[in-house]
Design a protein around this motif. Sequence first.
Motif, mmCIF file in Angstrom:
data_model
loop_
_atom_site.group_PDB
_atom_site.id
_atom_site.type_symbol
_atom_site.label_atom_id
_atom_site.label_comp_id
_atom_site.label_asym_id
_atom_site.label_seq_id
_atom_site.Cartn_x
_atom_site.Cartn_y
_atom_site.Cartn_z
ATOM 1 N N HIS A 132 0.845 -1.188 0.000
ATOM 2 C CA HIS A 132 0.000 0.000 0.000
ATOM 3 C C HIS A 132 0.883 1.240 0.000
ATOM 4 O O HIS A 132 1.834 1.327 0.768
ATOM 5 C CB HIS A 132 -0.933 0.022 1.212
ATOM 6 C CG HIS A 132 -1.860 1.184 1.203
ATOM 7 N ND1 HIS A 132 -2.904 1.296 0.311
ATOM 8 C CD2 HIS A 132 -1.889 2.313 1.960
ATOM 9 C CE1 HIS A 132 -3.540 2.436 0.536
ATOM 10 N NE2 HIS A 132 -2.937 3.065 1.523
ATOM 11 N N GLU A 156 -3.283 4.268 7.052
ATOM 12 C CA GLU A 156 -4.383 3.751 6.243
ATOM 13 C C GLU A 156 -4.421 2.226 6.223
ATOM 14 O O GLU A 156 -5.496 1.634 6.234
ATOM 15 C CB GLU A 156 -4.258 4.257 4.800
ATOM 16 C CG GLU A 156 -4.533 5.720 4.626
ATOM 17 C CD GLU A 156 -4.286 6.223 3.215
ATOM 18 O OE1 GLU A 156 -4.522 7.428 2.986
ATOM 19 O OE2 GLU A 156 -3.862 5.436 2.332
ATOM 20 N N ALA A 192 -6.078 -1.784 9.232
ATOM 21 C CA ALA A 192 -6.960 -2.645 8.434
ATOM 22 C C ALA A 192 -6.365 -4.039 8.294
ATOM 23 O O ALA A 192 -7.087 -5.047 8.346
ATOM 24 C CB ALA A 192 -7.202 -2.021 7.063
ATOM 25 N N ASN A 217 -4.720 -7.263 -3.992
ATOM 26 C CA ASN A 217 -5.539 -6.306 -3.279
ATOM 27 C C ASN A 217 -6.563 -7.103 -2.515
ATOM 28 O O ASN A 217 -7.432 -7.740 -3.096
ATOM 29 C CB ASN A 217 -6.217 -5.343 -4.261
ATOM 30 C CG ASN A 217 -7.100 -4.341 -3.557
ATOM 31 O OD1 ASN A 217 -7.490 -4.526 -2.414
ATOM 32 N ND2 ASN A 217 -7.410 -3.277 -4.243
ATOM 33 N N GLY A 223 -8.742 -5.835 -0.497
ATOM 34 C CA GLY A 223 -9.898 -5.028 -0.156
ATOM 35 C C GLY A 223 -9.856 -4.454 1.242
ATOM 36 O O GLY A 223 -10.897 -4.215 1.847
ATOM 37 N N VAL A 255 -8.585 -1.506 2.183
ATOM 38 C CA VAL A 255 -8.820 -0.061 2.204
ATOM 39 C C VAL A 255 -9.844 0.265 1.119
ATOM 40 O O VAL A 255 -10.153 -0.559 0.264
ATOM 41 C CB VAL A 255 -7.515 0.753 2.004
ATOM 42 C CG1 VAL A 255 -6.544 0.511 3.151
ATOM 43 C CG2 VAL A 255 -6.850 0.431 0.688
ATOM 44 N N SER A 256 -10.348 1.468 1.143
ATOM 45 C CA SER A 256 -11.397 1.867 0.203
ATOM 46 C C SER A 256 -10.908 1.795 -1.240
ATOM 47 O O SER A 256 -9.707 1.814 -1.519
ATOM 48 C CB SER A 256 -11.850 3.293 0.507
ATOM 49 O OG SER A 256 -10.825 4.217 0.178
ATOM 50 N N ALA A 257 -11.862 1.750 -2.148
ATOM 51 C CA ALA A 257 -11.525 1.739 -3.576
ATOM 52 C C ALA A 257 -10.757 2.994 -3.958
ATOM 53 O O ALA A 257 -9.826 2.938 -4.772
ATOM 54 C CB ALA A 257 -12.799 1.615 -4.407
ATOM 55 N N GLU A 258 -11.116 4.118 -3.365
ATOM 56 C CA GLU A 258 -10.414 5.385 -3.657
ATOM 57 C C GLU A 258 -8.948 5.324 -3.217
ATOM 58 O O GLU A 258 -8.055 5.699 -3.967
ATOM 59 C CB GLU A 258 -11.129 6.535 -2.948
ATOM 60 C CG GLU A 258 -10.461 7.878 -3.160
ATOM 61 C CD GLU A 258 -11.130 8.988 -2.351
ATOM 62 O OE1 GLU A 258 -10.550 10.076 -2.306
ATOM 63 O OE2 GLU A 258 -12.211 8.774 -1.772
ATOM 64 N N LYS A 259 -8.697 4.829 -2.020
ATOM 65 C CA LYS A 259 -7.319 4.721 -1.524
ATOM 66 C C LYS A 259 -6.540 3.678 -2.325
ATOM 67 O O LYS A 259 -5.350 3.847 -2.581
ATOM 68 C CB LYS A 259 -7.302 4.391 -0.039
ATOM 69 C CG LYS A 259 -7.754 5.553 0.807
ATOM 70 C CD LYS A 259 -7.807 5.185 2.273
ATOM 71 C CE LYS A 259 -8.338 6.368 3.080
ATOM 72 N NZ LYS A 259 -8.563 6.013 4.466
ATOM 73 N N THR A 260 -7.206 2.614 -2.717
ATOM 74 C CA THR A 260 -6.555 1.597 -3.540
ATOM 75 C C THR A 260 -6.156 2.177 -4.893
ATOM 76 O O THR A 260 -5.038 1.952 -5.363
ATOM 77 C CB THR A 260 -7.478 0.380 -3.730
ATOM 78 O OG1 THR A 260 -7.721 -0.206 -2.448
ATOM 79 C CG2 THR A 260 -6.860 -0.653 -4.651
#
Length: 115
Positions: free
Chosen positions: A2, A13, A17, A89, A91, A93-98
């Motif tokens: 990440h 972030e 998680a 991935n 999942g 973190v959020s799709a935006e952060k990914t």
Amino acid sequence: MHLAETDEQAMEEFLPAQHEAWANMQHYRTTWNPPQYSMDRQPPPMGREGYADRPDPDGAEIIVGSPGRVSEHLEQMRDAGIRNLMLTNRGLVSAEKTAKSLRLLSEGVMPKFRG
């Protein structure tokens, strides 16, 4: 793996998680695995306190941080003889952060390893 703009942001972030996902898996394994079968337990992921300013080639670190830190980590791996790396991935973190992490990887890290 990440990435974020700074090491601290990436770790804030991702690491909580990751630990939550580990704890959930431990719960499911305890709840659903038959008790008569022994099973090795995966140790918890390393917390923020285990990460120094620079990647530790002998540590149990995941690849996390700014493009600079991640590049240094990948350089250490390359210098140790690693030639292939598979990224996933999960999942966490959020799709935006990914999406931002992948953009930082493709624009700020991958060009350093071409050629």
